[in-house]
Scaffold this active site. Structure first.
Site, PDB file in Angstrom:
ATOM      1  N   ARG A  29       0.839  -1.211   0.000  1.00  0.00           N
ATOM      2  CA  ARG A  29       0.000   0.000   0.000  1.00  0.00           C
ATOM      3  C   ARG A  29       0.875   1.263   0.000  1.00  0.00           C
ATOM      4  NH1 ARG A  29      -3.076   2.564   4.747  1.00  0.00           N
ATOM      5  NH2 ARG A  29      -4.645   3.879   3.753  1.00  0.00           N
ATOM      6  N   HIS A  55       0.740   4.310  -2.729  1.00  0.00           N
ATOM      7  CA  HIS A  55       0.482   5.686  -2.308  1.00  0.00           C
ATOM      8  C   HIS A  55       1.640   6.610  -2.683  1.00  0.00           C
ATOM      9  CE1 HIS A  55      -3.082   5.339   0.679  1.00  0.00           C
ATOM     10  NE2 HIS A  55      -3.129   4.354  -0.212  1.00  0.00           N
ATOM     11  N   ASN A 105      -3.068   8.997   4.432  1.00  0.00           N
ATOM     12  CA  ASN A 105      -1.853   8.244   4.753  1.00  0.00           C
ATOM     13  C   ASN A 105      -1.587   8.039   6.235  1.00  0.00           C
ATOM     14  OD1 ASN A 105      -1.156   7.826   2.085  1.00  0.00           O
ATOM     15  ND2 ASN A 105       0.219   9.586   1.971  1.00  0.00           N
ATOM     16  N   HIS A 143      -5.951  -5.277  -3.082  1.00  0.00           N
ATOM     17  CA  HIS A 143      -6.831  -5.258  -1.919  1.00  0.00           C
ATOM     18  C   HIS A 143      -7.046  -6.656  -1.338  1.00  0.00           C
ATOM     19  CE1 HIS A 143      -8.875  -1.137  -2.955  1.00  0.00           C
ATOM     20  NE2 HIS A 143      -7.647  -1.022  -2.505  1.00  0.00           N
TER      21      HIS A 143
END
Length: 315
Positions: A59, A63, A91, A188
């Site tokens: 992740r 990001h 975040n 995911h």
């Protein structure tokens, strides 16, 4: 999604694309031949103690890449009046930064001043997938680290409440296709979600119903028990029942009306993305091949300027 001028977005994409040509899978073959094994060990050691580490690092890489390209700007600490990306609202739940610190320390000891933090993070994301039972791939290397990190820019990240049009626009601005959107959404399959990311689907959905009618009633009922409407505690649930294993169950859950996010369910709202999701749900091999292709494409969006000695501060 942040409101950015078309010109600025075009310049960002041009900058990312033009610098990606320097990437190579054997970039450190002579200057730091052990870099991959050093990063792999740091990730493996951390994951042995904390099973949530792989999902966190995957992740984190996503990001990072979606703001200024894969330039490790997400790793920079806030300083003075500058609030960095890692402290932006989307975040604040990022964690496991210490793993990148440990990996970078090991790499610096072996090859000082050679390997960028952005490359360390890209390698760590790949290793996280492998450690979770997913596929491996050759990571193109040669990224540079950025010198700018702004919390205000994190609103450019795709939100879990996005519909398919918003998702398509967000990915397209990074040069990523609908195929990339569906494949990367499969990330995911790993991790944990807080209630705040899906409460819009189980409480006060609209003026006619409290629960999103596209979600399984029994699934929604279970989520409501964990995430009551007035709870001050931001609890949550695993992304799927096998949330520490990299598999294609995420796509199967979408078709069972058990997707957590609006952005997950949105993959069924366009014929092309629905067909891709159906293919990935029926074939893990098709998913993993597409995921590898899209991960390499996304992680090749670059934009940095230096090789940081410490991933948390600019040189």
């Amino acid at each position: 999604m942040a409101i950015m001028s078309t010109l600025l977005i075009s310049l960002l994409i041009l900058s990312f694309s033009s610098s990606s040509t320097s990437l190579s899978s054997n970039y450190y073959a002579k200057t730091c031949p052990n870099v991959e094994s050093l990063v792999r060990k740091a990730v493996r050691d951390a994951a042995t103690s904390d099973k949530k580490v792989p999902a966190a690092l995957l992740r984190m890489h996503f990001h990072d890449c979606f703001i200024r390209g894969c330039d490790a700007s997400v790793l920079l600490d806030s300083k003075g009046n500058n609030k960095a990306e890692k402290d932006g609202p989307p975040n604040v739940s990022l964690h496991a930064f210490y793993v990148i610190d440990d990996a970078k320390k090991a790499v610096e000891s072996a090859c000082p001043g050679i390997v960028s933090c952005a490359d360390v993070l890209a390698l760590a994301a790949r290793d996280s997938v492998v450690l979770s039972g997913g596929p491996s791939w050759d990571v193109p290397k040669g990224r540079k680290d950025g010198r700018t990190s702004l919390a205000s820019e994190t609103i450019q990240l795709p939100f879990p409440t996005f519909n398919i049009s918003q998702l398509q626009q967000s990915f397209a601005k990074r040069g990523l296709s609908l195929e990339d959107l569906v494949a990367l959404s499969g990330g995911h399959t790993l991790g944990f979600s807080h209630c705040s990311s899906f409460k819009n689907r189980i409480h006060n959905f609209n003026s006619k119903t409290g629960v999103d009618p596209s979600i399984s009633p029994s699934f929604a009922a279970g989520l409501k028990k964990i995430c009551p409407v007035n709870s001050a505690k931001n609890a949550g649930v695993p992304m799927d029942p096998s949330s520490t294993s990299f598999d294609n169950k995420y796509y199967k859950l979408i078709f069972q009306q058990k997707a957590l996010f609006s952005s997950d369910k949105a993959l069924l709202d366009m014929t092309k993305t629905k067909n891709l999701a159906a293919n990935f749900a029926s074939s893990k091999d098709a998913f993993t091949k597409a995921f590898i292709k899209s991960m390499i494409k996304m992680s090749s969006i670059t934009g940095g300027q230096e090789v940081r000695k410490n991933c948390r501060v600019v040189n």
